[in-house]
Design a protein around this motif. Structure first.
Motif, PDB file in Angstrom:
ATOM      1  N   GLY A  25       0.823  -1.213   0.000  1.00  0.00           N
ATOM      2  CA  GLY A  25       0.000   0.000   0.000  1.00  0.00           C
ATOM      3  C   GLY A  25       0.844   1.244   0.000  1.00  0.00           C
ATOM      4  N   ALA A  26       1.971   1.197  -0.716  1.00  0.00           N
ATOM      5  CA  ALA A  26       2.937   2.301  -0.668  1.00  0.00           C
ATOM      6  C   ALA A  26       2.605   3.449  -1.599  1.00  0.00           C
ATOM      7  N   GLY A  27       1.430   3.465  -2.193  1.00  0.00           N
ATOM      8  CA  GLY A  27       1.021   4.589  -3.031  1.00  0.00           C
ATOM      9  C   GLY A  27       1.804   4.676  -4.321  1.00  0.00           C
ATOM     10  N   GLN A  28       2.092   5.896  -4.742  1.00  0.00           N
ATOM     11  CA  GLN A  28       2.712   6.133  -6.043  1.00  0.00           C
ATOM     12  C   GLN A  28       4.102   5.523  -6.139  1.00  0.00           C
ATOM     13  N   GLN A  29       4.892   5.575  -5.068  1.00  0.00           N
ATOM     14  CA  GLN A  29       6.230   5.000  -5.119  1.00  0.00           C
ATOM     15  C   GLN A  29       6.169   3.480  -5.222  1.00  0.00           C
ATOM     16  N   GLY A  30       5.204   2.877  -4.555  1.00  0.00           N
ATOM     17  CA  GLY A  30       5.033   1.444  -4.703  1.00  0.00           C
ATOM     18  C   GLY A  30       4.560   1.081  -6.104  1.00  0.00           C
ATOM     19  N   GLN A  31       3.667   1.923  -6.656  1.00  0.00           N
ATOM     20  CA  GLN A  31       3.170   1.692  -8.011  1.00  0.00           C
ATOM     21  C   GLN A  31       4.288   1.782  -9.038  1.00  0.00           C
ATOM     22  N   ALA A  32       5.315   2.566  -8.729  1.00  0.00           N
ATOM     23  CA  ALA A  32       6.455   2.693  -9.643  1.00  0.00           C
ATOM     24  C   ALA A  32       7.111   1.341  -9.918  1.00  0.00           C
ATOM     25  N   LEU A  33       6.997   0.396  -8.975  1.00  0.00           N
ATOM     26  CA  LEU A  33       7.565  -0.935  -9.184  1.00  0.00           C
ATOM     27  C   LEU A  33       6.888  -1.650 -10.355  1.00  0.00           C
ATOM     28  N   TRP A  34       5.576  -1.442 -10.487  1.00  0.00           N
ATOM     29  CA  TRP A  34       4.866  -2.056 -11.623  1.00  0.00           C
ATOM     30  C   TRP A  34       5.348  -1.465 -12.943  1.00  0.00           C
ATOM     31  N   TRP A  35       5.527  -0.149 -12.991  1.00  0.00           N
ATOM     32  CA  TRP A  35       6.000   0.482 -14.224  1.00  0.00           C
ATOM     33  C   TRP A  35       7.444   0.073 -14.521  1.00  0.00           C
ATOM     34  N   ALA A  36       8.237  -0.125 -13.471  1.00  0.00           N
ATOM     35  CA  ALA A  36       9.610  -0.593 -13.670  1.00  0.00           C
ATOM     36  C   ALA A  36       9.614  -1.995 -14.274  1.00  0.00           C
ATOM     37  N   LEU A  37       8.709  -2.858 -13.790  1.00  0.00           N
ATOM     38  CA  LEU A  37       8.614  -4.219 -14.326  1.00  0.00           C
ATOM     39  C   LEU A  37       8.190  -4.190 -15.790  1.00  0.00           C
ATOM     40  N   ALA A  38       7.182  -3.376 -16.110  1.00  0.00           N
ATOM     41  CA  ALA A  38       6.693  -3.298 -17.493  1.00  0.00           C
ATOM     42  C   ALA A  38       7.770  -2.761 -18.435  1.00  0.00           C
ATOM     43  N   LEU A  39       8.406  -1.663 -18.052  1.00  0.00           N
ATOM     44  CA  LEU A  39       9.422  -1.053 -18.905  1.00  0.00           C
ATOM     45  C   LEU A  39      10.614  -1.981 -19.101  1.00  0.00           C
ATOM     46  N   GLY A  40      11.079  -2.590 -18.019  1.00  0.00           N
ATOM     47  CA  GLY A  40      12.233  -3.475 -18.135  1.00  0.00           C
ATOM     48  C   GLY A  40      11.942  -4.693 -18.982  1.00  0.00           C
ATOM     49  N   ALA A  41      10.796  -5.346 -18.729  1.00  0.00           N
ATOM     50  CA  ALA A  41      10.457  -6.571 -19.458  1.00  0.00           C
ATOM     51  C   ALA A  41      10.175  -6.298 -20.933  1.00  0.00           C
ATOM     52  N   ASP A  42       9.465  -5.204 -21.226  1.00  0.00           N
ATOM     53  CA  ASP A  42       9.098  -4.902 -22.613  1.00  0.00           C
ATOM     54  C   ASP A  42      10.300  -4.413 -23.429  1.00  0.00           C
ATOM     55  N   LEU A  43      11.083  -3.514 -22.853  1.00  0.00           N
ATOM     56  CA  LEU A  43      12.201  -2.920 -23.599  1.00  0.00           C
ATOM     57  C   LEU A  43      13.433  -3.819 -23.621  1.00  0.00           C
ATOM     58  N   GLY A  44      13.608  -4.623 -22.579  1.00  0.00           N
ATOM     59  CA  GLY A  44      14.758  -5.524 -22.552  1.00  0.00           C
ATOM     60  C   GLY A  44      14.719  -6.549 -23.663  1.00  0.00           C
ATOM     61  N   GLY A  45      13.517  -6.846 -24.151  1.00  0.00           N
ATOM     62  CA  GLY A  45      13.387  -7.808 -25.242  1.00  0.00           C
ATOM     63  C   GLY A  45      14.071  -7.373 -26.525  1.00  0.00           C
ATOM     64  N   ASN A  46      14.367  -6.086 -26.643  1.00  0.00           N
ATOM     65  CA  ASN A  46      15.055  -5.603 -27.845  1.00  0.00           C
ATOM     66  C   ASN A  46      16.536  -5.973 -27.869  1.00  0.00           C
ATOM     67  N   ALA A  47      17.066  -6.456 -26.762  1.00  0.00           N
ATOM     68  CA  ALA A  47      18.513  -6.663 -26.669  1.00  0.00           C
ATOM     69  C   ALA A  47      19.013  -7.799 -27.548  1.00  0.00           C
ATOM     70  N   THR A  48      18.210  -8.857 -27.695  1.00  0.00           N
ATOM     71  CA  THR A  48      18.659 -10.010 -28.488  1.00  0.00           C
ATOM     72  C   THR A  48      17.579 -10.445 -29.468  1.00  0.00           C
TER      73      THR A  48
END
Length: 428
Positions: free
Chosen positions: A352-375
């Protein structure tokens, strides 16, 4: 011991894919067979488990869309679009690439990225042939643009759908939090394309003049079939966008659309199955079983829990680690099972950490989606593009793709990390 052997089998198969000592389909099947022989995977976990088995939704989504594209190819619409795009760009190769990249990225935000590259790739071959330009740089750029654009919305990339289901985030949440950074990433990516693929932008005045004199309307060979095909495709795309309302998986929508198109047009099987990328579908099946083996022995889960133990409730550190680790892992394993495994862990961390906790979801989405471009095997769209390129006589090797991906992925992930830090921690 079994865990070690499973990791060894996965690494060995991945090395074979990367070095291309044997065909990537054979390497993936070898890796899948090794998981079975080791006793890590059985029929139940390989074919029926949603956590460790073949992702049939991806397989049948590809099959349905490939059938629709096969029928569309018969109408001449791809030739029409190729001439139209080349004329709008006045025959200049870089302008053509910018146009195709933007179209791909925007379409991928509304559709899934695999569907988008299936539709754009045939146009690419035709326009490159008209301009005497090498198609491989354009195809690589489109695959990467599809992964970038798909990050912007809930329906753009399968990992986002998983995240939404676990977190309760809406379509508008994704659009509000991820679309702004995706626009920036797309602009930066176009700049990278100008540098990375500069040798491909050879302007041929004679070819350009010849293209400008063409009438794209003459390319349409079967107007009736075109109208029917576009109507079915429009309904399929609308159903994709209305996923949260209709509650129909994209794979079901694609198969229904393909079935309806075949039934209405009464085409012969050879007419709509000839363009299906069967080796690509088999490669995906083998890859899913390989990754499922790692999930089953607990490797991915152990990594996720180690992350949770290391960062605790330090949300800035946690977001930074999540985005970079997700990018690194998504470069070598399919991001769908990875995100499915990480989602409950992120849910516990975010709490229940609010916006900073929600940032973890955006970090997961950005990392997983964009990391796929590496190989070349980091994202579904990459694998599909490699299959299409090989089928059309322009094979793209693992390292030919990856040498560009290892530039694009770190740059886009770094910008995304900076965005997360500024928006959710510095300026919050």
């Amino acid at each position: 011991m079994i865990t070690f052997l499973a990791i060894a089998a996965f690494v060995a198969a991945y090395v074979l894919i990367a070095t291309e000592r044997i065909h990537r389909v054979a390497a993936a099947l070898w890796g899948a067979a090794a998981m079975v022989l080791l006793g890590v995977v059985d029929a139940e976990s390989a074919f029926f488990s949603p956590d460790t088995g073949i992702e049939w939704n991806v397989i049948f989504l590809l099959l349905g869309m490939m059938m629709i594209v096969s029928v569309l190819r018969r109408t001449g619409v791809f030739e029409y679009l190729a001439i139209w795009a080349a004329k709008r760009a006045r025959g200049r190769p870089f302008a053509v690439m910018v146009m195709l990249v933007v179209i791909t990225a925007v379409a991928s935000a509304l559709l899934d990225n695999v569907t988008t590259v299936l539709l754009v790739a045939p146009v690419t071959f035709l326009v490159c042939d008209r301009l005497n330009a090498p198609p491989i740089p354009y195809l690589i750029a489109e695959a990467m643009a599809s992964n970038i654009g798909g990050t912007a919305t809930l329906v753009g990339d399968p990992p986002n759908i998983i995240i939404a289901a676990r977190s309760g985030l809406s379509f508008n949440d994704f659009l509000l939090h991820l679309a702004p950074v995706v626009v920036v990433l797309l602009v930066v990516f176009i700049g990278l394309c100008r540098v990375l693929f500069r040798s491909a932008f050879r302007y041929d005045p004679e070819r350009a003049e010849a293209v400008m004199s063409l009438d794209e309307k003459e390319a349409i060979e079967d107007p009736r079939l075109l109208v029917i095909s576009l109507a079915v495709l429009a309904l399929v795309l609308l159903a994709f966008v209305l996923h949260s309302v209709l509650h129909l998986d994209p794979s079901i929508v694609a198969l229904l659309g393909a079935g309806a198109l075949v039934a209405i047009t009464r085409l012969e099987p050879k007419d709509y199955l000839s363009e299906v990328e069967w080796p690509t579908l088999v490669f995906f099946a083998g890859l899913f079983v390989m990754v499922g083996g790692l999930v089953k022995v607990g490797v991915v889960d152990d990594l996720g829990r180690a992350l949770g133990d290391a960062v605790g409730d330090r949300y800035l550190l946690a977001s930074s680690v999540v985005v970079w680790v997700s990018a690194g892992l998504s470069a070598v394993i399919d991001n769908i099972p990875y995100v499915a495994t990480m989602a409950p862990i992120i849910n516990d961390l975010a709490g229940g950490a609010g916006q900073q906790g929600q940032a973890l979801w955006w970090a997961l989405a950005l990392g997983a989606d964009l990391g796929g471009n590496a190989t070349a095997v980091g994202a579904s769209a990459n694998v599909v593009v490699l299959g299409i390129a090989a089928r059309n006589g322009h094979p793209i090797s693992f390292w030919q793709f990856t040498k560009y991906g290892l530039v694009v992925a770190p740059v886009t992930v770094a910008i995304s990390w900076l965005y997360l830090v500024l928006r959710y921690f510095v300026l919050a």
